[in-house]
Design an enzyme around this catalytic site. Sequence first.
Site, PDB file in Angstrom:
ATOM      1  N   HIS A  92       9.803 -23.511 -22.900  1.00 30.69           N
ATOM      2  CA  HIS A  92       9.852 -24.711 -21.617  1.00 30.69           C
ATOM      3  C   HIS A  92       8.764 -24.496 -21.433  1.00 30.69           C
ATOM      4  O   HIS A  92       8.452 -22.928 -20.827  1.00 30.69           O
ATOM      5  CB  HIS A  92      10.617 -25.181 -20.944  1.00 30.69           C
ATOM      6  CG  HIS A  92      10.646 -26.343 -19.918  1.00 30.69           C
ATOM      7  ND1 HIS A  92       9.554 -25.896 -19.033  1.00 30.69           N
ATOM      8  CD2 HIS A  92      11.492 -27.225 -19.967  1.00 30.69           C
ATOM      9  CE1 HIS A  92       9.365 -26.861 -18.601  1.00 30.69           C
ATOM     10  NE2 HIS A  92      10.646 -28.206 -19.267  1.00 30.69           N
ATOM     11  N   TRP A 106      17.981 -29.075 -15.120  1.00 32.45           N
ATOM     12  CA  TRP A 106      17.671 -29.570 -13.563  1.00 32.45           C
ATOM     13  C   TRP A 106      16.978 -28.152 -12.668  1.00 32.45           C
ATOM     14  O   TRP A 106      16.509 -28.210 -11.812  1.00 32.45           O
ATOM     15  CB  TRP A 106      19.489 -29.227 -12.859  1.00 32.45           C
ATOM     16  CG  TRP A 106      19.950 -30.341 -12.538  1.00 32.45           C
ATOM     17  CD1 TRP A 106      19.890 -31.103 -13.745  1.00 32.45           C
ATOM     18  CD2 TRP A 106      21.586 -30.638 -11.522  1.00 32.45           C
ATOM     19  NE1 TRP A 106      20.763 -32.426 -13.082  1.00 32.45           N
ATOM     20  CE2 TRP A 106      21.457 -32.017 -12.333  1.00 32.45           C
ATOM     21  CE3 TRP A 106      21.757 -29.996 -10.888  1.00 32.45           C
ATOM     22  CZ2 TRP A 106      22.614 -32.082 -11.270  1.00 32.45           C
ATOM     23  CZ3 TRP A 106      22.981 -30.785 -10.002  1.00 32.45           C
ATOM     24  CH2 TRP A 106      23.044 -31.624 -10.206  1.00 32.45           C
ATOM     25  N   GLU A 159       7.933 -31.624 -25.408  1.00 36.46           N
ATOM     26  CA  GLU A 159       7.203 -32.334 -24.161  1.00 36.46           C
ATOM     27  C   GLU A 159       5.868 -32.139 -23.579  1.00 36.46           C
ATOM     28  O   GLU A 159       5.411 -30.498 -23.693  1.00 36.46           O
ATOM     29  CB  GLU A 159       7.869 -30.946 -23.469  1.00 36.46           C
ATOM     30  CG  GLU A 159       9.772 -31.062 -23.015  1.00 36.46           C
ATOM     31  CD  GLU A 159      10.060 -30.845 -21.660  1.00 36.46           C
ATOM     32  OE1 GLU A 159      10.738 -31.346 -21.419  1.00 36.46           O
ATOM     33  OE2 GLU A 159      10.445 -29.801 -21.280  1.00 36.46           O
TER      34      GLU A 159
HETATM   35  P1  13P Z   1      10.153 -34.099 -15.709  1.00 34.74           P
HETATM   36  O1  13P Z   1      11.303 -35.319 -16.733  1.00 34.74           O
HETATM   37  O2  13P Z   1      10.579 -34.200 -14.573  1.00 34.74           O
HETATM   38  O3  13P Z   1       8.868 -34.905 -15.993  1.00 34.74           O
HETATM   39  O4  13P Z   1      10.599 -32.927 -16.526  1.00 34.74           O
HETATM   40  C1  13P Z   1      10.358 -33.386 -17.781  1.00 34.74           C
HETATM   41  C2  13P Z   1      11.034 -31.477 -18.570  1.00 34.74           C
HETATM   42  O5  13P Z   1      10.061 -30.508 -17.989  1.00 34.74           O
HETATM   43  C3  13P Z   1      12.475 -31.486 -18.840  1.00 34.74           C
HETATM   44  O6  13P Z   1      12.635 -30.390 -19.632  1.00 34.74           O
END
Ligand code: 13P
Length: 250
Positions: free
Chosen positions: A99, A12, A168
Amino acid sequence: MTNNKTYFVANWKMHGSLNSVNSIKNVIKLSKKSKYKNAKIVYCPPYTLISHFVEKTKKTKIDIGAQNCHFKKKFGSFTGSVNANMIKNIGSKFVIIGHSEIRSIGDTNKSINLKIKSALKANLKVIFCFGETLKEKRSKKTNKVLNYQIKNGLTKIGNIKNIFFAYEPVWSIGTGIIPKINELDKQVRKIKQIIRKNYKVNNAKVLYGGSVNSQNIVTLKKISSINGFLIGGASLNSKNFIDIIKKTIN
Ligand code: 13P
């Protein structure tokens, strides 16, 4: 997708107020249906809402996680920080570490490594994020970058059974752009290969994160190497989140 559990982790980020806690009630309902027993749902709300989410989801199979932790495991004079033991103490089972949004404001491979160690000591499961920037991708450095981030993030960590790997690509987060499906499959397989080679683990869980939504999930779920998704924007609205889960499991 694989036939095992599929992970749906809602990150979130800096969203949510007390009113939002109730908004997950339909997700709770869905999680209780036997059809979705293989959908493992984890909510990572901001620190302010963790206790409320824990309370709301007790007696369900939904787990709660935090989005970061301090690398020190003891209490101390670190204004604004929360450590892994404090996160565990209020009922969280997971913590996201590494992250890119936190790397971009100073988290390093070294601090990430220390955070992972303290989270594992606190008996938390770690969602370890890594990924290349657009510049790195364009200069064909993706493999080198991922290798580096994974190895350095996990320096001197022998047991990785409580670590989930979250790929990611930075250029995909919040942009609406996802990698080409065959490239993503290849990349996830490479990540699993790095893990196999370095940690002798064959069944590591690799999640994908970056602009996952209720449309592109139809394509993403076909990638058999992926074990689940880390979802930002599209997890904020329960209807979208439920759509993603339903379209994956169907
Ligand atoms: P979005 O799904 O908003 O691109 O974000 C991905 C994210 O950073 C999940 O950790």
